[in-house]
Design an enzyme around this catalytic site. Structure first.
Site, PDB file in Angstrom:
ATOM      1  N   HIS A  14       0.839  -1.211   0.000  1.00 24.42           N
ATOM      2  CA  HIS A  14       0.000   0.000   0.000  1.00 24.42           C
ATOM      3  C   HIS A  14       0.861   1.243   0.000  1.00 24.42           C
ATOM      4  O   HIS A  14       1.880   1.302   0.671  1.00 24.42           O
ATOM      5  CB  HIS A  14      -1.008  -0.007   1.152  1.00 24.42           C
ATOM      6  CG  HIS A  14      -0.438  -0.047   2.541  1.00 24.42           C
ATOM      7  ND1 HIS A  14      -0.237   1.095   3.292  1.00 24.42           N
ATOM      8  CD2 HIS A  14      -0.047  -1.070   3.329  1.00 24.42           C
ATOM      9  CE1 HIS A  14       0.246   0.767   4.483  1.00 24.42           C
ATOM     10  NE2 HIS A  14       0.382  -0.545   4.536  1.00 24.42           N
ATOM     11  N   ASP A  54      -0.573   4.267   0.655  1.00 28.66           N
ATOM     12  CA  ASP A  54      -1.131   5.274   1.569  1.00 28.66           C
ATOM     13  C   ASP A  54      -0.477   5.152   2.937  1.00 28.66           C
ATOM     14  O   ASP A  54       0.108   4.120   3.272  1.00 28.66           O
ATOM     15  CB  ASP A  54      -2.655   5.139   1.693  1.00 28.66           C
ATOM     16  CG  ASP A  54      -3.106   3.831   2.342  1.00 28.66           C
ATOM     17  OD1 ASP A  54      -2.494   2.771   2.043  1.00 28.66           O
ATOM     18  OD2 ASP A  54      -4.056   3.849   3.143  1.00 28.66           O
ATOM     19  N   ASP A  85       5.956   1.397   6.846  1.00 28.90           N
ATOM     20  CA  ASP A  85       4.551   1.029   6.633  1.00 28.90           C
ATOM     21  C   ASP A  85       3.928   1.963   5.618  1.00 28.90           C
ATOM     22  O   ASP A  85       3.301   2.921   5.977  1.00 28.90           O
ATOM     23  CB  ASP A  85       3.826   1.094   7.988  1.00 28.90           C
ATOM     24  CG  ASP A  85       2.401   0.583   7.921  1.00 28.90           C
ATOM     25  OD1 ASP A  85       2.001   0.043   6.874  1.00 28.90           O
ATOM     26  OD2 ASP A  85       1.682   0.742   8.916  1.00 28.90           O
ATOM     27  N   GLU A 100      -5.314   1.118   2.358  1.00 23.96           N
ATOM     28  CA  GLU A 100      -5.111   0.069   3.365  1.00 23.96           C
ATOM     29  C   GLU A 100      -5.297   0.622   4.762  1.00 23.96           C
ATOM     30  O   GLU A 100      -5.890  -0.031   5.622  1.00 23.96           O
ATOM     31  CB  GLU A 100      -3.706  -0.545   3.212  1.00 23.96           C
ATOM     32  CG  GLU A 100      -3.543  -1.876   3.933  1.00 23.96           C
ATOM     33  CD  GLU A 100      -3.164  -1.763   5.403  1.00 23.96           C
ATOM     34  OE1 GLU A 100      -3.204  -2.784   6.095  1.00 23.96           O
ATOM     35  OE2 GLU A 100      -2.841  -0.661   5.869  1.00 23.96           O
ATOM     36  N   HIS A 150     -28.087  22.691  31.705  1.00 25.63           N
ATOM     37  CA  HIS A 150     -27.489  23.168  32.957  1.00 25.63           C
ATOM     38  C   HIS A 150     -27.541  22.022  33.966  1.00 25.63           C
ATOM     39  O   HIS A 150     -28.618  21.499  34.254  1.00 25.63           O
ATOM     40  CB  HIS A 150     -28.282  24.378  33.449  1.00 25.63           C
ATOM     41  CG  HIS A 150     -27.622  25.101  34.580  1.00 25.63           C
ATOM     42  ND1 HIS A 150     -27.433  24.536  35.825  1.00 25.63           N
ATOM     43  CD2 HIS A 150     -27.083  26.338  34.640  1.00 25.63           C
ATOM     44  CE1 HIS A 150     -26.824  25.398  36.616  1.00 25.63           C
ATOM     45  NE2 HIS A 150     -26.598  26.521  35.911  1.00 25.63           N
ATOM     46  N   ARG A 153      -9.795  -6.921  17.843  1.00 21.90           N
ATOM     47  CA  ARG A 153      -8.907  -7.730  16.991  1.00 21.90           C
ATOM     48  C   ARG A 153      -9.430  -9.156  17.064  1.00 21.90           C
ATOM     49  O   ARG A 153      -9.752  -9.651  18.150  1.00 21.90           O
ATOM     50  CB  ARG A 153      -7.466  -7.668  17.505  1.00 21.90           C
ATOM     51  CG  ARG A 153      -6.816  -6.305  17.389  1.00 21.90           C
ATOM     52  CD  ARG A 153      -6.352  -5.990  15.975  1.00 21.90           C
ATOM     53  NE  ARG A 153      -5.934  -4.588  15.882  1.00 21.90           N
ATOM     54  CZ  ARG A 153      -5.467  -4.010  14.784  1.00 21.90           C
ATOM     55  NH1 ARG A 153      -5.337  -4.718  13.670  1.00 21.90           N
ATOM     56  NH2 ARG A 153      -5.140  -2.747  14.772  1.00 21.90           N
ATOM     57  N   SER A 186      -3.365  -6.372  11.428  1.00 26.10           N
ATOM     58  CA  SER A 186      -4.285  -6.905  10.420  1.00 26.10           C
ATOM     59  C   SER A 186      -3.918  -6.465   9.014  1.00 26.10           C
ATOM     60  O   SER A 186      -3.545  -5.316   8.798  1.00 26.10           O
ATOM     61  CB  SER A 186      -5.709  -6.408  10.716  1.00 26.10           C
ATOM     62  OG  SER A 186      -6.047  -6.654  12.053  1.00 26.10           O
ATOM     63  N   HIS A 221       2.653   3.995  12.531  1.00 28.68           N
ATOM     64  CA  HIS A 221       1.439   4.700  12.987  1.00 28.68           C
ATOM     65  C   HIS A 221       1.740   5.745  14.068  1.00 28.68           C
ATOM     66  O   HIS A 221       0.808   6.312  14.631  1.00 28.68           O
ATOM     67  CB  HIS A 221       0.363   3.731  13.528  1.00 28.68           C
ATOM     68  CG  HIS A 221      -0.181   2.792  12.501  1.00 28.68           C
ATOM     69  ND1 HIS A 221      -1.398   2.157  12.625  1.00 28.68           N
ATOM     70  CD2 HIS A 221       0.311   2.379  11.310  1.00 28.68           C
ATOM     71  CE1 HIS A 221      -1.611   1.398  11.560  1.00 28.68           C
ATOM     72  NE2 HIS A 221      -0.582   1.507  10.747  1.00 28.68           N
TER      73      HIS A 221
HETATM   74  N1  BES Z   1       1.342  -2.829   8.230  1.00 23.68           N
HETATM   75  C1  BES Z   1       0.177  -2.881   9.020  1.00 23.68           C
HETATM   76  C2  BES Z   1      -0.190  -4.286   9.458  1.00 23.68           C
HETATM   77  C3  BES Z   1       0.650  -4.745  10.599  1.00 23.68           C
HETATM   78  C4  BES Z   1       0.461  -4.217  11.848  1.00 23.68           C
HETATM   79  C5  BES Z   1       1.627  -5.671  10.418  1.00 23.68           C
HETATM   80  C6  BES Z   1       1.241  -4.625  12.902  1.00 23.68           C
HETATM   81  C7  BES Z   1       2.409  -6.075  11.461  1.00 23.68           C
HETATM   82  C8  BES Z   1       2.222  -5.546  12.704  1.00 23.68           C
HETATM   83  C9  BES Z   1      -0.976  -2.303   8.244  1.00 23.68           C
HETATM   84  O1  BES Z   1      -0.624  -1.200   7.465  1.00 23.68           O
HETATM   85  C10 BES Z   1      -2.019  -1.821   9.228  1.00 23.68           C
HETATM   86  O2  BES Z   1      -1.754  -0.982  10.025  1.00 23.68           O
HETATM   87  N2  BES Z   1      -3.191  -2.400   9.169  1.00 23.68           N
HETATM   88  C11 BES Z   1      -4.324  -1.956   9.924  1.00 23.68           C
HETATM   89  C12 BES Z   1      -5.503  -2.578   9.270  1.00 23.68           C
HETATM   90  C13 BES Z   1      -6.819  -1.954   9.563  1.00 23.68           C
HETATM   91  C14 BES Z   1      -6.882  -0.490   9.193  1.00 23.68           C
HETATM   92  C15 BES Z   1      -7.913  -2.724   8.880  1.00 23.68           C
HETATM   93  C16 BES Z   1      -4.217  -2.397  11.373  1.00 23.68           C
HETATM   94  O3  BES Z   1      -3.719  -3.473  11.675  1.00 23.68           O
HETATM   95  O4  BES Z   1      -4.652  -1.622  12.227  1.00 23.68           O
HETATM   96 ZN    ZN Z   2       0.928  -1.305   6.441  1.00 17.58          ZN
END
Ligand code: BES
Ligand code: ZN
Length: 457
Positions: A85, A87, A118, A152, A212, A327, A398, A426
């Site tokens: 991905h 993005d 990522d 993604e 209030h 999850r 995921s 992230h």
């Molecule tokens: N690269 C990650 C997936 C990932 C997360 C791999 C942690 C290994 C360890 C991917 O870009 C991601 O963040 N996926 C999201 C998916 C969601 C938005 C459906 C996630 O896991 O939160």
């Molecule tokens: Zn990713």
């Protein structure tokens, strides 16, 4: 010249190339960045064409476009579908970055930028491997199709329909994704399991306006209190999720897999110290790795409502909200779990408020068989590139498309990722270790050679 020599000689250019990719602020969740996301998609197509891939096209999905290209001149060899991905996640809080997120900088052996690990760095590994093989041999050992998506990080809302509509274009023998992390530095890893996800928003509505709290407090239900009461009943004190039916479809870990997972080195003190917590929590009869990789969760991601400003303001707020995610592990189904959560939330909603539960997105969990010939080929390729033995691991994160590839294209997915768990995906100061990037390029090139002679077609 060998592949290794060629790649070594090209390192500075590969790095500059990645920096160009990282300068495009392709934040998929931000409407203001939609044009930049598209520009990044166009960049992906033109780079894939430049290195010698064909049929490059920016394909519309109804949302951010998919970048596609292929090379299909090995009639007797297997076909691999590569997914990645382009993005990225938002960058806030911006003030916690040591350098601007879209102005890539190198410190020590790491490249810092949003998207470095990522997933742009890992996508570019694939381009660089293809470029090197084409330069060296004028051809690839097998057929490749690359699908690089732009949604993604927002749950791929259009991807399943896109794949369903283009089954012929995407048909392959195996899929390969580089979007995961290694178990640790110097430990090449193959990930064979990912968790799924169901993501919900809960909105609690009370009176038709803030009131209030002196005039109305005591006789009118408070949505913030109601939301807190409701959330507190989703799990018990031991962390067990209280939603009836939630665990019904959880596939238990086999004794053999527990034994394998227990062999991975896990330093609980180092883990706790790195993230700054005093204690780990979770199901007492599971190890931390089992809880992270093979057990489901329920977490509040954000909670808001009522007065947030400085000082005190005396109100009964009109509404309150929470973002809740679960999850999921095999064989839980995201839609079923969303229904179970909604039914339970409705059943326990306190009197005097109205509740709305909406599913924002969902994705299914997945497992790739570790004895599949493609997995074994990836093991050999990684071991050759990293000069170390591979470990098998799962991930708590995921990548929902893996389950889609399985159900719509009937292909297994090899997860060959070279990120590290502490590369701040992230988060502020996202980075990518450059040694892993360069070895990753080799690993991918070796993988195509290994797969070309594997019994997967
Ligand atoms: N690269 C990650 C997936 C990932 C997360 C791999 C942690 C290994 C360890 C991917 O870009 C991601 O963040 N996926 C999201 C998916 C969601 C938005 C459906 C996630 O896991 O939160
Ligand atoms: Zn990713």
């Amino acid at each position: 010249m060998t592949l290794g020599e060629l790649c070594r000689q090209d390192r500075d250019r590969q790095l500059a190339w990645l920096e160009d990719y990282l300068r495009i602020p392709s934040i998929s969740s931000s409407p203001e960045h939609a044009e930049e996301v598209r520009r990044c998609g166009r960049f992906s197509v033109s780079e894939m064409e430049r290195i010698g891939l064909e049929h490059g096209q920016l394909l519309e999905t109804g949302g951010h476009p998919v970048a596609y290209a292929d090379w299909l001149h090995a009639p007797n060899a297997p076909t691999v579908l590569v997914y990645g991905h382009y993005d990225v996640q938002p960058v806030d809080p911006l003030d916690l970055w040591d350098s601007p997120p879209f102005d890539p900088r190198i410190r020590d052996r790491d490249l810092y930028a949003r998207g470095a690990v990522d997933d742009k760095g890992q996508v570019l590994m694939h381009w660089a491997a293809i470029e090197a093989l084409l330069k060296l041999h004028g051809r690839l050992p097998l057929n490749l199709k690359l699908l690089i998506e732009g949604e993604e990080e927002i749950g791929s809302p259009h991807l399943d329909a896109f794949i369903q509509e283009r089954l012929d274009l995407l048909r392959a023998d195996v899929a390969v994704i580089s979007d995961t992390a290694m178990y640790g530095h110097g430990i090449p890893s193959l990930c064979y399991g990912l968790r799924g996800l169901t993501y919900l928003q809960i909105d609690v509505h009370g009176p038709n306006s803030d009131l209030h709290s002196g005039s109305f407090g005591g006789a009118v239900a408070n949505p913030c209190n109601a939301l807190a009461a409701l959330l507190s009943r989703l799990k018990d004190d031991a962390g067990r999720i209280l939603i009836p039916g939630f665990y019904d479809d959880v596939r238990p870990l086999s004794a053999a897999e527990r034994t394998e997972l227990a062999k991975l080195p896990f330093d609980e003190v180092a883990y706790r110290t790195a993230i700054g917590v005093d204690e780990l929590v979770g199901e007492p009869d599971c190890t931390p790795l089992e809880r992270l990789w093979a057990r489901p969760t329920l977490d509040v991601n954000g909670i808001w409502g009522g007065f947030q400003g400085a000082g005190a303001k005396t109100i009964i707020p009109a509404e309150a909200h929470a973002k809740v995610s679960c999850r999921l592990v095999p064989d839980q189904d995201p839609e079923r779990i969303a229904r179970l959560v909604e039914d339970y939330v409705r059943a326990i909603t306190p009197a005097g408020v109205r509740v709305e539960v909406r599913q924002l997105h969902g994705g299914r969990p997945s497992i790739t068989p570790i004895d599949h010939p493609a997995t074994l080929a990836a093991k050999r390729a990684l071991e050759r590139a990293f000069e170390k033995e591979v470990v098998f691991m799962r991930e708590g994160g995921s990548i929902p498309v893996v389950a889609t590839f399985d159900s719509l294209l009937h292909v297994p997915t090899v997860l060959l990722g070279v990120g590290l768990p502490d590369e701040h995906a992230h988060a502020p100061n996202e980075r990518l270790n450059l040694d892993n990037f360069y070895r990753g390029i080799l690993a991918v090139a070796y993988l195509w050679q290994e797969l070309a002679s594997s019994p997967i077609a």
